[in-house]
Design an enzyme around this catalytic site. Structure first.
Site, PDB file in Angstrom:
ATOM      1  N   GLN A   1       7.775   2.741  -5.789  1.00 58.68           N
ATOM      2  CA  GLN A   1       8.827   3.509  -5.096  1.00 58.68           C
ATOM      3  C   GLN A   1      10.103   3.518  -5.921  1.00 58.68           C
ATOM      4  OE1 GLN A   1       7.710   5.083  -2.466  1.00 58.68           O
ATOM      5  NE2 GLN A   1       5.826   3.862  -2.609  1.00 58.68           N
TER       6      GLN A   1
ATOM      7  N   TYR B   1       0.814  -1.226   0.000  1.00 49.77           N
ATOM      8  CA  TYR B   1       0.000   0.000   0.000  1.00 49.77           C
ATOM      9  C   TYR B   1       0.841   1.266   0.000  1.00 49.77           C
ATOM     10  CZ  TYR B   1      -0.403  -0.035   5.313  1.00 49.77           C
ATOM     11  OH  TYR B   1      -0.208  -0.042   6.655  1.00 49.77           O
ATOM     12  N   GLU B   2       0.193   2.354  -0.335  1.00 50.22           N
ATOM     13  CA  GLU B   2       0.858   3.666  -0.471  1.00 50.22           C
ATOM     14  C   GLU B   2       1.944   3.611  -1.556  1.00 50.22           C
ATOM     15  OE1 GLU B   2      -0.849   5.961   1.373  1.00 50.22           O
ATOM     16  OE2 GLU B   2       0.324   7.256   0.056  1.00 50.22           O
ATOM     17  N   GLY B   3       1.661   2.826  -2.613  1.00 48.43           N
ATOM     18  CA  GLY B   3       2.632   2.652  -3.707  1.00 48.43           C
ATOM     19  C   GLY B   3       3.502   1.442  -3.450  1.00 48.43           C
TER      20      GLY B   3
END
Lengths: 592, 592
Positions: free
Chosen positions: B442, B435-437
């Site tokens: 990244q 999650y969150e990329g």
């Protein structure tokens, strides 16, 4: 939920090109067996695996097992699947013909076993454990024990279990407390065993427990452990299950994975003592267990191949279906187009192929060591078998963690959602580096019994053989880079071997401290060796216009990928090994 | 079940010795804040974490959440814990004093946040998401929106959520379909959002959803996405929750981990349309999201530190308690005596310390970039912040998988049993690289926006700074080997940077193909850099007779271990990077 399909081309490539299946059969007295038969068996097994066992995998994960007053109830549908499995003769592939077995080579049974383990690892543990119990009785039991128990265990009519662990005796079996009191022609067993896989279920009308216990006058420690057969139901005069024995499952564990495989706490002798029969001689139980260890540990290594393959297939399906990017014309494309997704899929595919190659090559050593006519040959193959076994178990199962991890990663957010199926493979895989001896135990076995004890001779022979592949690759223009990479890895292996021989004597903590890196180094080296051989064989076939060119060209790529992405890890391991134990042992316990 | 205890010595060492907390406060206008205050805050937070949140962690895992007609019911006990959390003022640490916040530095809030995430990651996601929603409104909302919503969100009286993902729009937010139709002073929102963390619960009397949606005339793709505030309950004239808005949770996901954190499918506008208020300008929603991304991604990186720490503490307790070997006098000893168990514990401890160091150093850049007086300083810190963020998120969360894996491994067979607790950390950790990329996102951010876009300048500045630590280590006799190891890693970083700049233009697949190895290489390099600095600082303090010598000597060992065991991985990554994309891109899709 993704389907499972046996990767028959790759299994057959390894059998033919790396194992040399037909030569192995011819040289080792498997007279009526050849590759054609093997291929037909694999095809049939593939059908049963895909159609019957694989669909039950997620059901087993969701439902798990239940302990009731009647004992453990397995997942609905497992009993029928088990009966189909046994009736198809799949329980009896490896056992001797003397006990109604089919006497097939271990390496072929291994290739078949991959299918069961991929399709449904929790289910497949049941016949795997039964096979272990069969071997224990077949190798060490009296003729009477064999005639009484083996035919029905081999046919799958009864299952078998292995009872070693106790709450205070895990890796350290010396601490076993279960007692066996002589009582006429049998013994009365009392004690508790934990972590007993498929310790109870309703799929068959009897279960035969193999149990480690101590006689009253037994020496302390590992030299005082004996092995007993303890049937769930005692046999009547006709050899059929009759009176219930004094053994039962008192609880089942709530586990991270393999939910459908009941992990039982077994209680022996709550009332009058469970009736058991001594296997072989008293106080030799642990030695008997050790004779089965190579097969058992390689069996778990194979589970690593199997779960990696299943996870790969699931991730690949997702990567081909999941639309994420947009083309210039507004149409969308699947995530398999993204280089980083391909990197993950290549890592999964390439590693799984290398793992399969090593698992089969290791399994073939069981056949060669067990059947070699010539004593020198026998010794050579036995040494190789013993050397490879901790690598097969340790390296493959460790790598299977990374592969099943990548499987969930390819799925993105869906990978974390249980319904997608990938998470089950990740959870199921987690047991593999733990049971049948943790990774640390495998690594200690490799550095200790398999290397230091023979002054590194077994390893030197392996390294010399790998050198031949290096030379063959280097001679071939197309494989010069792979040859160079394998040479560097080989040098890392040679250096690590010398380092160990030199330092183990100086520093008592050295061998233990470096052992896992040492084992992983040799795992990657063996993987690179076999992938190098695979590339050479694939190129030869391509040059000759034989085989499926798409498959063979893909093999060239997975071999190259292995060489570029996985072999460099050998050098990082070597560098760490060369630092020894200093920073590992420096802290006091309070400083942690 | 193992207790949780905040590793306050290490957190304070990083704040003092690596971040330079007092200097940071003085230089950036945090006038009344100093290390003494920070230490007191951490002590209080540690108590709440250990005593209130940590015991609920396993309960949350077992009970999970339930969707009823009234909405999502959180785990029993969470509501009371949340109220204690909010009443203690812990929701308001970072927010501006203008909106009833305490205006503390981000780096201190990060150190506090580690405690919540270690104690109970599923719980701690709720205030973490609220903080994200607060930032979105504070930075981009109208004064009216701020006055209406922020004080109660900052106080914790209301929680907040972030609604980005849709079934066909995950990483690819361009594909968002949720609609927003203008309707007087507000908008009517219609659509479905998935993966909404803490999307519904009964802990507070309102929940404020931040929602990405499209206006009717919006341009296609990412340039047509707007951001809206959609409260669960519309506010009455006094600003209190009144009528229910047309938004509800329609299902909760069945997940691998963080069971107590409801992951909701949210349905907006099933009836007349959910009333929402535009944040800032139309069509700028995605840009607004990006301004919060550094904090959000660093927040997830920090979760990696936190879960690694918790897993380490659990494994350490087990290793000290579990008796396995027998001494010559017959007494037994704990498994922490075994070199391989120590290797695993050292790997966990050393990596977690390096991860914490990088997470805090990255968090301090948020303070410096946001508050620097001088424009050049501001630019420099902003560039560093943006460079470090994908490394903090990507490297730390990837490494946290290995650490929680080792945590279960130290437990042996018990690690696979859920009641032991270690498996929960392993499962919970699994979301962090997603999650969150994802890690892939990244890594792409690092090679693309953060490196290629500025021609590698930001990376060059970082590399130059690492060189200073190499020089300092090399000058010091005791650290010559660590200096040499860091120099090699630095050279790997320099070479990788040059390789990328040179090859990305030639081969369109190159950047994506090497990106994760590139990111991991820089992660280990940064870890080595900060552990090198830590060793130098620890030695200086020891020489001066300051600080706790046992702690400081242990730091010397963990730094040495990092240098020996983790830094060599940079070279394996470099070798792989230099192979480029060829073997990754070579297969046709059918050949997989």
């Amino acid at each position: 939920m993704s389907d499972y399909k046996h990767p028959h081309q790759d299994a057959e490539f390894v059998l033919n090109e790396l194992v040399g299946f037909d030569d192995l059969c011819a040289a080792n007295g498997f007279d009526d067996i050849n590759f054609e038969l093997a291929s037909a068996i694999l095809t049939e097994a593939g059908k049963l695996g895909s159609e019957v066992l694989a669909p039950l995998n997620v059901i087993g994960d969701n439902q798990g097992v239940k302990l009731t007053e009647q004992g453990v109830e397995e997942t609905a549908g497992f009993k029928e699947a088990y009966q189909q499995f046994a009736e198809g003769g799949w329980s009896s592939l490896i056992a001797d013909e003397e006990y109604e077995g089919q006497g097939l080579p271990n390496v072929l049974c291994t290739a078949v076993n991959e299918i069961w383990q991929s399709a449904n690892m929790a289910f497949a543990l049941c016949p795997l454990l039964t096979q272990g119990a069969v071997e224990a009785i077949a190798h060490h039991g009296s003729e009477e024990l064999k005639q009484t128990y083996l035919p029905k265990m081999v046919s799958g009519e009864w299952t078998g279990t292995m009872n070693l662990t106790e709450p205070d005796a895990g890796t350290d079996l010396a601490a076993i407390k279960t007692r066996a009191i002589p009582n006429g022609d049998h013994y009365l067993i009392t004690g508790q065993k934990i972590f007993i896989t498929w310790g109870d279920h309703q799929m068959t009308d009897n279960t035969i427990h193999l149990v480690l216990a101590r006689l009253p006058d037994a020496p302390a420690g590992v030299k005082g452990i004996s092995l007993f057969v303890v049937p769930k139901f005692l046999l009547d005069a006709e050899g059929n299950p009759g009176v219930r024995n004094d053994v039962k499952c008192v609880s089942v564990e709530h586990k991270l994975g393999i939910h459908a495989s009941p992990t039982c706490v077994m209680s022996y002798g709550d009332k009058e003592g469970a009736i058991g029969y001594l296997v072989g001689e008293a106080n030799k139980g642990l030695a008997y267990m050790f004779t089965m260890m190579n097969c058992a540990r390689q069996g778990v290594g194979l589970q690593g191949v199997a779960i990696a393959e299943r996870s790969y297939q699931q991730a690949l399906d997702y990567a081909k279906e999941r639309l994420q990017g947009t083309n210039k014309d507004g149409s969308r494309f699947a995530i398999i187009k993204f280089p980083d997704v391909r990197r993950m899929l290549m890592q999964m595919k390439s590693a799984t192929e290398a793992m399969r190659a090593l698992a089969f090559v290791g399994a073939a050593e069981v056949d060669r060591a067990g059947r070699a006519q010539d004593e020198a040959d026998q010794r050579r193959h036995q040494a190789r078998l013993e050397l490879l076994t901790p690598i097969v178990k340790g390296w493959i199962t460790e790598l299977s963690q990374e592969i099943t991890y990548l499987g969930t990663q390819v799925n993105g957010g869906m990978g974390f959602i249980e319904e997608t199926g990938s998470a089950q493979h990740y959870r199921d895989a987690r047991i593999l580096t733990i049971y049948e001896g943790t990774t640390g135990i495998q690594a200690l076995d490799l550095v200790g019994r398999k290397t230091l004890l023979n002054k590194g001779e077994a390893l030197a022979e392996l390294l010399a053989e790998i050198e031949e592949t290096v030379v063959a690759l280097s001679k071939h223009e197309g494989f010069a880079e792979q040859g160079a990479a394998l040479r560097e890895a080989l040098e890392a292996g040679n250096t690590a071997r010398s380092w160990l021989l030199e330092n183990a004597a100086k520093d008592p903590a050295a061998a233990g401290a470096v052992s896992v890196h040492f084992m992983m180094l040799f795992g990657y080296l063996c993987g690179g060796w076999l992938m190098g051989q695979s590339a050479l064989r694939a190129q030869t076939l391509l040059d000759a216009g034989e085989g499926d060119p798409e498959y063979l060209k893909a093999k060239l790529v997975t071999a190259q990928f292995f060489s570029e992405h996985l072999l460099p890890r050998t050098k990082a391991s070597l560098e760490t090994i060369q630092k020894g134990s200093a920073s590992i042992m420096a802290l006091s316990e309070d400083q942690f």
